[in-house]
Design an enzyme around this catalytic site. Structure first.
Site, PDB file in Angstrom:
ATOM      1  N   ASP A 277      10.534  58.832  14.437  1.00  0.00           N
ATOM      2  CA  ASP A 277       9.124  58.816  14.831  1.00  0.00           C
ATOM      3  C   ASP A 277       8.950  59.287  16.288  1.00  0.00           C
ATOM      4  O   ASP A 277       7.831  59.520  16.722  1.00  0.00           O
ATOM      5  CB  ASP A 277       8.452  57.444  14.580  1.00  0.00           C
ATOM      6  CG  ASP A 277       9.322  56.260  14.929  1.00  0.00           C
ATOM      7  OD1 ASP A 277      10.447  56.452  15.448  1.00  0.00           O
ATOM      8  OD2 ASP A 277       8.885  55.121  14.699  1.00  0.00           O
TER       9      ASP A 277
ATOM     10  N   TYR B 138      16.341  51.294  26.540  1.00  0.00           N
ATOM     11  CA  TYR B 138      15.439  51.096  25.413  1.00  0.00           C
ATOM     12  C   TYR B 138      14.643  49.836  25.751  1.00  0.00           C
ATOM     13  O   TYR B 138      15.060  48.718  25.450  1.00  0.00           O
ATOM     14  CB  TYR B 138      16.219  50.950  24.106  1.00  0.00           C
ATOM     15  CG  TYR B 138      15.333  50.646  22.919  1.00  0.00           C
ATOM     16  CD1 TYR B 138      14.121  51.311  22.749  1.00  0.00           C
ATOM     17  CD2 TYR B 138      15.701  49.705  21.976  1.00  0.00           C
ATOM     18  CE1 TYR B 138      13.304  51.025  21.666  1.00  0.00           C
ATOM     19  CE2 TYR B 138      14.893  49.413  20.889  1.00  0.00           C
ATOM     20  CZ  TYR B 138      13.689  50.083  20.748  1.00  0.00           C
ATOM     21  OH  TYR B 138      12.880  49.794  19.687  1.00  0.00           O
TER      22      TYR B 138
ATOM     23  N   ASP C  65      13.355  55.273  26.133  1.00  0.00           N
ATOM     24  CA  ASP C  65      12.115  54.802  25.520  1.00  0.00           C
ATOM     25  C   ASP C  65      11.618  53.629  26.348  1.00  0.00           C
ATOM     26  O   ASP C  65      12.161  52.533  26.248  1.00  0.00           O
ATOM     27  CB  ASP C  65      12.380  54.397  24.066  1.00  0.00           C
ATOM     28  CG  ASP C  65      11.122  53.889  23.379  1.00  0.00           C
ATOM     29  OD1 ASP C  65      10.072  53.779  24.043  1.00  0.00           O
ATOM     30  OD2 ASP C  65      11.202  53.599  22.167  1.00  0.00           O
TER      31      ASP C  65
ATOM     32  N   ASN D 143       8.601  52.364  26.189  1.00  0.00           N
ATOM     33  CA  ASN D 143       7.584  51.600  25.454  1.00  0.00           C
ATOM     34  C   ASN D 143       6.388  51.238  26.330  1.00  0.00           C
ATOM     35  O   ASN D 143       5.859  50.124  26.273  1.00  0.00           O
ATOM     36  CB  ASN D 143       8.195  50.345  24.820  1.00  0.00           C
ATOM     37  CG  ASN D 143       8.656  50.591  23.385  1.00  0.00           C
ATOM     38  OD1 ASN D 143       7.932  51.178  22.578  1.00  0.00           O
ATOM     39  ND2 ASN D 143       9.869  50.156  23.063  1.00  0.00           N
TER      40      ASN D 143
END
Length: 254
Positions: A245, A103, A144, A146
């Site tokens: 989301d 993450y 994730d 990002n």
DNA sequence: ATGTCGCCTCATAGGCGA
């Protein structure tokens, strides 16, 4: 072998959707991010047929791996900063494959210590990635990230220019991973496709208008890339009631 | 700037992070 990754934005709030998705999609392995709590329901997932390994933290972050096969946990922290206490990293061995769940820090707002932390975290990750290449290990890094790799990976670049996930510094580091020899599973099989995203804001009907970003990725080491058979984004869960989301990204290996 | 979630608490409202 089917392997998926899903930022669930609280495992407690998403227990029903995750259960439903596991029963429908039956992945061998599921990487979860943003657990957002100290407790992880190990026993619950055991009743669904999944072993688990989790790294948790109160309120924030948190990553876990669910697997139908036994999990050997190699590390729960990313090397390079003894003071980093965020639950963002889980390195395991499953069925002879290094399975690493990340993450990656969001990094907003740009120009603050949070952005510096993101870039430093990405640099620390690059050392691990280089090591996997050097040892010629079959491995994958999912989660994730990002990071929006290219302009085609968001609905409208101009709306992301001030966001940490779109900054040149973030994107150049992601591209450096690819330059080392890692394969972006989705892009390698869908070289031209636009409008394929894994994340949409909760605001302003972003999902309905497909105003999103592709920030959840699977990177495959050279040793395993030839086994990639498919990589798809399952938008189903994002369209349900009370969604995360993010939505799952799924790869299949031969 | 705004919007919407989910977390937590000097807790039933507001701040933080995303």
């Amino acid at each position: 072998m089917k392997i998926a990754s899903w930022n669930v934005n609280s495992i407690r709030a998403r227990l029903e959707p995750v259960t439903k998705w596991l029963e429908k999609s039956k992945p061998d392995i599921l990487l979860l991010q943003e657990l957002k709590g100290s407790e992880f329901p190990v026993d619950y997932f055991k009743t669904l047929g999944y072993e688990s390994s989790a790294v948790t933290q109160k309120s924030y972050n948190g990553v876990a791996i669910l697997s139908r096969h036994p999990i050997e946990t190699i590390s729960t922290t990313l090397n390079g900063d003894e003071t980093d206490s965020h639950a963002r990293f889980l390195d395991t061995l499953i069925d002879g494959i290094r399975v690493i769940n990340i993450y990656l820090p969001n990094g907003n707002p740009v120009g603050t210590a949070k952005f510096d932390y993101k870039l430093a975290w990405m640099d620390r990750l690059s050392f691990l990635l280089a090591d996997l290449i050097k040892k010629d290990e079959p491995g994958l890094i999912g989660g994730d990230f990002n990071v929006i790799p290219e302009d085609v990976d968001c609905h409208k670049p101009s709306s992301w220019v001030y966001d940490a996930i779109f900054q040149p510094e973030s994107r150049s580091r992601y591209r450096a991973y690819l330059a080392m020899g890692y394969t972006d599973a989705f892009r390698s099989l869908h070289p031209e496709e636009s409008g394929k995203f894994t994340y949409w804001d909760y605001f302003r009907k972003a999902f309905e208008y497909n105003r999103g970003a592709r920030i959840d990725h699977f990177l495959l080491s050279p040793k395993i890339a030839s086994r990639l058979r498919s990589c798809e984004i399952d938008t189903g869960p994002r369209a349900e009631e009370k969604p995360s989301d993010h939505t799952p990204i799924v790869i299949e290996l031969s």
